[in-house]
Design a protein around this motif. Structure first.
Motif, PDB file in Angstrom:
ATOM      1  N   GLY A 188      36.109  23.454   9.217  1.00  0.00           N
ATOM      2  CA  GLY A 188      34.736  23.783   8.851  1.00  0.00           C
ATOM      3  C   GLY A 188      34.244  23.070   7.600  1.00  0.00           C
ATOM      4  O   GLY A 188      33.131  22.512   7.595  1.00  0.00           O
ATOM      5  N   PRO A 189      35.025  23.033   6.492  1.00  0.00           N
ATOM      6  CA  PRO A 189      34.538  22.374   5.271  1.00  0.00           C
ATOM      7  C   PRO A 189      34.247  20.885   5.450  1.00  0.00           C
ATOM      8  O   PRO A 189      33.396  20.336   4.751  1.00  0.00           O
ATOM      9  CB  PRO A 189      35.688  22.592   4.278  1.00  0.00           C
ATOM     10  CG  PRO A 189      36.342  23.855   4.745  1.00  0.00           C
ATOM     11  CD  PRO A 189      36.260  23.794   6.241  1.00  0.00           C
ATOM     12  N   GLU A 190      34.941  20.228   6.376  1.00  0.00           N
ATOM     13  CA  GLU A 190      34.668  18.810   6.632  1.00  0.00           C
ATOM     14  C   GLU A 190      33.247  18.634   7.158  1.00  0.00           C
ATOM     15  O   GLU A 190      32.520  17.710   6.745  1.00  0.00           O
ATOM     16  CB  GLU A 190      35.682  18.255   7.630  1.00  0.00           C
ATOM     17  CG  GLU A 190      35.521  16.778   7.918  1.00  0.00           C
ATOM     18  CD  GLU A 190      36.532  16.270   8.929  1.00  0.00           C
ATOM     19  OE1 GLU A 190      36.891  15.090   8.840  1.00  0.00           O
ATOM     20  OE2 GLU A 190      36.963  17.057   9.805  1.00  0.00           O
ATOM     21  N   VAL A 191      32.835  19.521   8.058  1.00  0.00           N
ATOM     22  CA  VAL A 191      31.476  19.468   8.593  1.00  0.00           C
ATOM     23  C   VAL A 191      30.476  19.849   7.496  1.00  0.00           C
ATOM     24  O   VAL A 191      29.404  19.234   7.368  1.00  0.00           O
ATOM     25  CB  VAL A 191      31.340  20.398   9.812  1.00  0.00           C
ATOM     26  CG1 VAL A 191      29.935  20.305  10.403  1.00  0.00           C
ATOM     27  CG2 VAL A 191      32.382  20.048  10.875  1.00  0.00           C
ATOM     28  N   GLU A 192      30.824  20.835   6.680  1.00  0.00           N
ATOM     29  CA  GLU A 192      29.935  21.253   5.590  1.00  0.00           C
ATOM     30  C   GLU A 192      29.622  20.097   4.652  1.00  0.00           C
ATOM     31  O   GLU A 192      28.479  19.915   4.218  1.00  0.00           O
ATOM     32  CB  GLU A 192      30.576  22.402   4.807  1.00  0.00           C
ATOM     33  CG  GLU A 192      30.669  23.702   5.578  1.00  0.00           C
ATOM     34  CD  GLU A 192      31.484  24.756   4.857  1.00  0.00           C
ATOM     35  OE1 GLU A 192      31.676  25.836   5.446  1.00  0.00           O
ATOM     36  OE2 GLU A 192      31.939  24.504   3.732  1.00  0.00           O
ATOM     37  N   ASN A 193      30.646  19.311   4.303  1.00  0.00           N
ATOM     38  CA  ASN A 193      30.443  18.203   3.368  1.00  0.00           C
ATOM     39  C   ASN A 193      29.422  17.207   3.889  1.00  0.00           C
ATOM     40  O   ASN A 193      28.634  16.636   3.121  1.00  0.00           O
ATOM     41  CB  ASN A 193      31.770  17.491   3.101  1.00  0.00           C
ATOM     42  CG  ASN A 193      32.693  18.298   2.221  1.00  0.00           C
ATOM     43  OD1 ASN A 193      32.279  19.258   1.582  1.00  0.00           O
ATOM     44  ND2 ASN A 193      33.961  17.915   2.198  1.00  0.00           N
ATOM     45  N   VAL A 194      29.425  16.991   5.207  1.00  0.00           N
ATOM     46  CA  VAL A 194      28.488  16.033   5.795  1.00  0.00           C
ATOM     47  C   VAL A 194      27.077  16.614   5.829  1.00  0.00           C
ATOM     48  O   VAL A 194      26.107  15.934   5.479  1.00  0.00           O
ATOM     49  CB  VAL A 194      28.959  15.622   7.204  1.00  0.00           C
ATOM     50  CG1 VAL A 194      27.920  14.740   7.880  1.00  0.00           C
ATOM     51  CG2 VAL A 194      30.302  14.908   7.120  1.00  0.00           C
TER      52      VAL A 194
END
Length: 549
Positions: free
Chosen positions: A453-459
């Motif tokens: 989830g945090p990978e998508v959040e960063n984008v």
């Protein structure tokens, strides 16, 4: 006589983490007391006139702090605090909290800082689980303690810091006790392995867990991360808004500055604007906070570099939740400092993966194992180390480790073969850096794909229209789960279907297409813990309940 711990509250020897003291600075003598190392040593070495604490317009020197700790320690001793006593300290970020914790530790007791937003039911569990005998509390936070009192089994005495609300005659008055105590106090002859600090986790996945830390571990958190990654000097001033009962805040604002004879800047209930004012007023050099607060500072005070003198800043620290590269870049552009991301937990006491301030920081990774720590990325099932570049569960060893108070079930889950498992998914990259993916329970499994989830959040966070975002998995009959983004829009931006398309397209063009959020919901705010962490568990629970309905 050694401090007594109730039977069954410490893990069996087989369940204890392996502690490594490979750094020369962590070779402590068998008998050592954290309070004397953090305060008395500086006075004895001629630095008593140096400022230890800045608070509002007050400057508390090391000599003054030593006097307050000694006087309050003597008064606590008179009302029954002794070696091994667990003492709840319930405050916003104020000097009295620091004095109380250090006084308890100097007596050989165990300081138990308490989050200020906890309610009576939560306090009832913590008091009884810890077997706390005394409580030092700010007057504005007394009501919830009183609400818990009818069901407290071990509480004997309450000390109230009266700052305007009035102190009931049934309680001890902090100022009166401080006045009554003698100004000299010999520290209890603690061993380095005696307990000094107990912190309770937020309990978002069940009842709170008490994490315990020794005098040696308190000092080691400073002599590993702070010493090697920040390189503090007497001229440094640490400041920020993490609450003192938050392990991150206790290290940033108590242990780190006092270990190196530096200063701490305390701001009660700090807003982003308050922090910027404190940087100028107190000459803060190391600014400590969480990504949300840094984003708020940037968004709400875009002209801060012109309106405040921020020239004292030399470094920033970020922890508590993932730091987006876009936030790193924005802070560097606005304030001219590197923001060191770090992974740490209440159980591990402080940060164990980070860059050093002298490194070439890669904001797409958390950093390297902190000197004194070892890290492995392993298969969650076999516990065998995976290849570089492959995601797996992080295992850690060092001068601190996971040790729970009276929770053998959680201890067995969290420590395996001496390695501590904080519960994070990482990739160990070829360049040696560790790249954070997600908490183990934040991993979204959709059609067989693992999506952090945090990978998508960063984008998503890269878009100017987005102020904040949280990404979770929402149940889906066909795929098991699909990625859903909860988005707080930037000021002045209106929600629309076109904006949803823009968010989805941006993720598809940046990451593997299967990672894009198939659902986007605009919200006014995200649920957070008292320390500012996004409570994704609440979002997941809401999605699951709606799916089941």
């Amino acid at each position: 006589m050694q401090p007594q711990v109730p039977e069954g509250k410490l893990p069996d020897a087989e369940s204890m983490p392996d502690l490594l003291f490979t750094l020369p600075e962590t070779h402590y003598p068998k008998r050592i007391n954290a309070a004397t190392e953090l305060v008395d040593r500086h006075v004895e070495e001629g630095r008593g006139d140096d400022v230890a604490i800045y608070f509002e317009d007050e400057e508390i020197t090391y000599a003054d702090l030593q006097s307050r700790v000694n006087r309050f320690g003597n008064a606590l001793s008179e009302i029954g605090v002794e070696a091994g006593s667990r003492v709840v300290v319930r405050f916003p970020n104020r000097p009295e909290a620091v004095v109380a914790c250090l006084a308890v530790q100097k007596l050989g007791g165990v300081a138990l800082p308490s989050m200020k937003l906890l309610r009576a039911k939560e306090l009832e569990y913590i008091f009884n689980d810890a077997g706390a005998t005394h409580c030092v509390v700010y007057d504005g936070l007394l009501d919830e303690v009183e609400g818990a009192m009818p069901n407290l089994d071990t509480l004997e005495e309450v000390i109230v810091v009266d700052r305007g609300a009035g102190v009931d005659h049934a309680y001890h008055d902090y100022d009166a006790l401080l006045e009554s105590g003698g100004s000299t106090l010999d520290a209890y002859d603690t061993e380095r392995t005696d307990l000094a600090l107990m912190l309770y986790t937020s309990g978002t996945t069940g009842r709170p867990k008490g994490a315990i830390h020794t005098h040696r571990q308190l000092l080691a958190s400073a002599d590993s991360y702070a010493r090697y990654c920040l390189e503090p000097t007497r001229e440094d001033v640490f400041g920020g808004n993490p609450p003192l009962p938050f392990a991150y805040g206790y290290g940033d604002l108590v242990t780190f500055p006092l270990r190196f004879g530096a200063s701490t800047s305390l701001v009660e209930n700090a807003t982003p604007g308050d922090l910027l004012e404190a940087v100028e007023a107190h000459g803060i050099t190391v600014l400590c906070s969480i990504p949300t607060a840094f984003n708020q500072m940037l968004a709400k005070h875009p002209d801060a570099p012109d309106e405040h003198d921020l020239s004292s800043l030399r470094a920033g620290m970020s922890a508590g939740e993932p730091l987006a590269p876009s936030t790193y870049d924005a802070v560097e552009d606005a304030y001219g400092i590197k923001l060191l991301d770090g992974i740490g937990t209440t159980e591990m006491l402080h940060i164990f993966v980070s860059h050093r301030h002298t490194d070439e920081v890669d904001p797409s990774a958390t950093g390297f194992p902190v000197p004194g720590y070892e890290c492995r990325v392993v298969d969650p099932d076999t516990r065998e180390e995976v290849d570089r570049g492959e995601a797996g569960l992080l295992a850690v060893r060092g001068p601190t480790g996971i040790t729970y108070w009276g929770r053998p079930d959680k201890q067995a889950e969290s420590v395996v073969d001496g390695w501590s498992y904080p519960g994070d998914i990482f990739v160990h990259r070829e360049d040696g850096r560790l790249e954070y993916k997600s908490r183990a329970d934040d991993l979204i499994i959709s059609s067989g794909y693992n999506i952090p989830g945090p990978e998508v959040e960063n984008v998503v966070q890269e878009l100017d229209s987005v102020s904040e975002v949280a990404v979770v998995g929402t149940p889906d009959e066909e795929r098991g789960q699909v990625v859903k983004a909860f988005v707080v829009l930037a000021e002045g931006v209106e929600e629309s279907d076109d904006l949803i398309d823009e968010i989805q397209t941006h993720v598809k063009n940046t990451l593997a297409p299967y990672k894009y959020p198939r659902a986007v919901e605009f919200v006014a705010e995200l649920p957070r813990t008292e320390t500012g962490k996004i409570q994704r568990v609440k979002l997941r629970e809401r999605e699951r309940e709606q799916y089941e309905d």
